[in-house]
Enzyme design. Structure first.
Site, mmCIF file in Angstrom:
data_model
loop_
_atom_site.group_PDB
_atom_site.id
_atom_site.type_symbol
_atom_site.label_atom_id
_atom_site.label_comp_id
_atom_site.label_asym_id
_atom_site.label_seq_id
_atom_site.Cartn_x
_atom_site.Cartn_y
_atom_site.Cartn_z
ATOM 1 N N HIS A 10 0.818 -1.213 0.000
ATOM 2 C CA HIS A 10 0.000 0.000 0.000
ATOM 3 C C HIS A 10 0.855 1.268 0.000
ATOM 4 C CE1 HIS A 10 0.934 0.954 4.189
ATOM 5 N NE2 HIS A 10 0.794 -0.334 4.458
ATOM 6 N N GLU A 83 -2.169 -7.007 7.453
ATOM 7 C CA GLU A 83 -0.833 -6.897 8.020
ATOM 8 C C GLU A 83 -0.704 -7.785 9.260
ATOM 9 O OE1 GLU A 83 2.174 -6.766 7.878
ATOM 10 O OE2 GLU A 83 2.680 -4.642 7.583
#
Length: 211
Positions: A10, A83
């Site tokens: 990202h 994550e």
């Protein structure tokens, strides 16, 4: 020809800049991150991806959506691409973590956080599931997170855990390319899309060279 997967980290967030552990906390892209996502999308669109999938956290989903708008592809969501969970460290800076948990910092094992082997299995499993849906010669773009992607890639490549730190971290909106061969996955590119620069990530200090 064979199936390929682009593992895209990202774009930048404010917590990246502040070197805070994000983990499962749902932080948005900042202005720089939005611009990074647009730039990455313009480059990756030229590869003609056939499928897009993202972590359910918005910093990854918004990065994938920039590519989706250019390619006309819908973005699927998979929570297994999140994550690594940071437990008690989420929201804290590297300096705060080092000061409060010096032993755990050296091992990069957050109290209440996820084990690296578990994350590697979780992310590699998700990438494998989505890649299995590709047509022959298809290209999957997976939008996820720095530690999650590095660990998942290591697992897909079959690297022993003691060598995982040999694979460096991913910069914001940089990517790695995997190709499926007869003997499994191989790494074609790593941390592409940027010039070498310091990496701010939830990944371990050993992987990011962040002392």
């Amino acid at each position: 020809m064979s199936r390929r997967v682009v593992c895209l980290r990202h774009g930048q967030t404010l917590w990246n800049v502040e070197k805070r552990f994000q983990g499962h906390t749902d932080i948005a892209l900042d202005e720089t991150g939005i611009a990074q996502a647009a730039r990455a999308a313009s480059l990756l669109a030229a590869l003609r991806p056939t499928m897009l999938v993202s972590s359910d956290l918005r910093r990854a989903y918004d990065t994938a959506s920039a590519l989706g708008r250019l390619t006309g592809l819908d973005v699927a969501v998979d929570k297994d691409l999140r994550e690594r969970g940071g437990g008690e460290w989420e929201g804290l800076t590297r300096d705060e973590i080092r000061a409060g948990w010096p032993v755990e910092y050296e091992a990069w094992e957050a109290p209440g956080g996820e084990d690296v082997a578990y994350v590697a299995d979780r992310v590699a499993g998700a990438i494998g599931r989505w890649a299995s849906r590709l047509d022959e010669n298809g290209l999957l773009v997976v939008a996820s997170h720095g530690a999650a992607l590095r660990l998942g890639i290591c697992r897909l490549l079959g690297l022993p855990q003691e060598l995982w730190s040999a694979l460096g971290g991913l910069g914001n909106c940089s990517w790695s390319v995997l190709e499926e061969g007869r003997r499994g996955w191989r790494l074609l590119e790593h941390n592409a899309g940027t010039l070498p620069e310091p990496i701010s990530s939830d990944d371990s200090p050993a992987a990011t060279a962040d002392s």
